[in-house]
Design an enzyme around this catalytic site. Structure first.
Site, PDB file in Angstrom:
ATOM      1  N   LEU A 191       0.840  -1.192   0.000  1.00 54.52           N
ATOM      2  CA  LEU A 191       0.000   0.000   0.000  1.00 54.52           C
ATOM      3  C   LEU A 191       0.877   1.245   0.000  1.00 54.52           C
ATOM      4  O   LEU A 191       1.664   1.461   0.933  1.00 54.52           O
ATOM      5  CB  LEU A 191      -0.917  -0.001   1.227  1.00 54.52           C
ATOM      6  N   GLY A 211       4.262   0.584   4.722  1.00 51.40           N
ATOM      7  CA  GLY A 211       5.646   0.971   4.989  1.00 51.40           C
ATOM      8  C   GLY A 211       5.785   1.616   6.362  1.00 51.40           C
ATOM      9  O   GLY A 211       5.126   2.619   6.646  1.00 51.40           O
ATOM     10  N   ASP A 215       8.721  10.140   7.590  1.00 47.08           N
ATOM     11  CA  ASP A 215       9.733  10.862   6.814  1.00 47.08           C
ATOM     12  C   ASP A 215       9.297  12.257   6.368  1.00 47.08           C
ATOM     13  O   ASP A 215      10.074  12.976   5.739  1.00 47.08           O
ATOM     14  CB  ASP A 215      10.129  10.056   5.572  1.00 47.08           C
ATOM     15  N   LYS A 216       8.056  12.679   6.725  1.00 47.31           N
ATOM     16  CA  LYS A 216       7.550  14.006   6.337  1.00 47.31           C
ATOM     17  C   LYS A 216       7.688  14.238   4.829  1.00 47.31           C
ATOM     18  O   LYS A 216       8.017  15.310   4.368  1.00 47.31           O
ATOM     19  CB  LYS A 216       8.309  15.100   7.100  1.00 47.31           C
ATOM     20  N   ASN A 217       7.461  13.175   4.055  1.00 50.74           N
ATOM     21  CA  ASN A 217       7.507  13.268   2.583  1.00 50.74           C
ATOM     22  C   ASN A 217       8.879  13.620   2.022  1.00 50.74           C
ATOM     23  O   ASN A 217       8.984  14.201   0.942  1.00 50.74           O
ATOM     24  CB  ASN A 217       6.471  14.282   2.070  1.00 50.74           C
ATOM     25  N   LEU A 237      -4.854   3.557  -1.052  1.00 55.22           N
ATOM     26  CA  LEU A 237      -6.189   3.594  -0.459  1.00 55.22           C
ATOM     27  C   LEU A 237      -7.069   4.552  -1.272  1.00 55.22           C
ATOM     28  O   LEU A 237      -6.587   5.562  -1.790  1.00 55.22           O
ATOM     29  CB  LEU A 237      -6.115   4.067   0.990  1.00 55.22           C
TER      30      LEU A 237
END
Length: 294
Positions: A191, A211, A215-217, A237
Site C-alpha cells: 500500500l 511501509g 519521513d515528512k515526505n 487507499l
C-alpha cells in the site's frame, strides 16, 4: 503599533513571577566529565555532540526514577479506568476470546531504519504500539506482522517498550527478517500513495503491506520503488473517492492500520476514513479545507 491612549496606565503583566523560587539548571557541557568516553575525546567533539552525550548520560542516570514515576502514574490511571468501567462511562476491555479473527493479514514493513532521524524512530515505534492497541481492542482482529524490526527500532523496543515480548502473537508478531521471507510475492500488495492502482476491497487471500516510515515526505516513491523492485503488487487507499483533502495526504502508519481495521469491521471506506482521519485535516488549506465527497 501602539494602540493605547496618551496617559493610559500600562496594562498589568499577566506573567507570573516567582522571585523566591530558585532556578535549577543542569550541568553545563563545559563542566561535564563523561563516563562513556575519555575527557580528551569528549573535548574534541562539537558543542552539539557534547550536549547530546550529556543528555544521554543524564537520562541513563535518571531513567530508573523516571520509570518508577511512570509506573505509579499508570497504576493511578488503571484504577481510574476501572472505576469508570464500573460506572458504565467507558466500555470494558475486551478479553482475547471475545475478539473474532477476521482472516485478513497486514504487514508493517520496518525496513527503513536508516531513512529516519532519532525522533522519527521514537515516533514510528509509538505508532506500532498504537497499532497493537487497535488490534487488541476491536471486535475483530487481523493477523498483524511486523517485519525487519532491526537496529534502532529494535533497540527502542527492547529498551523502552520491553513488555512487547509479552504481547500475544495472535495479535502482533515480530520478525527480524524481510517480508519476502514471511510471505510469497504472489500474495503481497504494498500500500503506497504513489501507486496508480486503487484498492476497493480487502481480500483475505492477500497480505497488505504498510511501509513503517516517518519521513515528512522527504522520500518520494520510496515504498513504490521497493514494491516494484520486489516484483509485488501495489495499490493506494481510495481516499480521493470519499474525502478531498486540501493538504497533502500524509497519514501516519497507525492511522492507515486503523483505517484498514475499521474497513474490515464495517466494509465502508467512507466511514473508516471519517472515523480515523484527524478533524484538523478537514480544516486545513485554502478554500475551506478538505471536503467530504457526497
Amino acid at each position: 503599533m501602539d494602540v493605547t491612549n496618551p496617559g493610559d496606565e500600562p496594562a498589568p503583566s499577566t506573567k507570573r513571577h516567582r522571585p523566591n523560587t530558585p532556578i535549577t539548571k543542569g550541568p553545563s557541557v563545559d563542566d561535564f566529565t563523561p563516563t562513556t568516553m575519555t575527557l580528551d575525546a569528549f573535548n574534541q567533539l562539537s558543542r552539539n555532540q557534547k550536549k547530546k552525550i550529556l543528555r544521554q548520560e543524564l537520562w541513563d542516570q535518571r531513567s530508573g526514577e523516571f520509570r518508577e514515576k511512570q509506573r505509579a502514574k499508570r497504576s493511578v490511571l488503571r484504577k481510574r479506568h476501572k472505576q469508570r468501567v464500573r460506572l458504565g462511562e467507558v466500555p470494558a476491555k475486551r478479553k482475547l476470546d471475545e475478539q473474532e479473527r477476521s482472516g485478513h493479514k497486514i504487514i508493517i514493513d520496518m525496513d527503513f531504519d536508516d531513512k529516519m532521524h532519532d525522533t522519527e524512530i521514537k515516533s514510528i515505534c509509538s505508532q506500532l504500539v498504537r497499532c497493537y492497541s487497535t488490534n487488541r481492542h476491536g471486535p475483530l482482529f487481523v493477523d498483524l506482522h511486523i517485519t525487519k524490526l532491526h537496529e534502532r527500532c529494535r533497540a527502542r523496543f527492547d529498551k523502552a517498550i520491553a513488555d512487547h515480548t509479552e504481547w500475544p502473537e495472535s495479535r502482533i508478531k515480530f520478525h527480524d527478517t524481510e517480508l519476502l521471507d514471511v510471505f510469497g510475492t504472489d500474495k503481497l500488495v504494498y500500500l503506497t500513495a504513489d501507486s496508480p492502482n486503487e484498492i476497493t476491497e480487502l481480500d483475505t487471500q492477500k497480505v497488505y503491506v504498510v511501509g513503517g516510515l516517518v519521513d515528512k515526505n522527504r522520500y518520494k516513491r520510496l515504498t513504490l520503488d521497493k514494491a516494484e523492485q520486489m516484483g509485488v503488487a501495489h495499490a493506494r487507499l481510495p481516499i480521493g473517492q470519499y474525502v478531498q483533502m486540501a493538504s497533502r495526504k500524509v497519514i501516519t502508519v497507525n492511522q492507515i492500520f486503523e483505517i484498514l481495521v475499521k474497513f474490515v469491521e464495517a466494509g465502508d471506506w467512507k466511514q473508516a476514513f471519517l472515523e480515523v482521519i484527524p478533524q484538523r485535516k478537514f480544516n486545513e488549506g485554502k478554500g475551506g479545507g478538505a471536503k467530504v465527497v457526497k
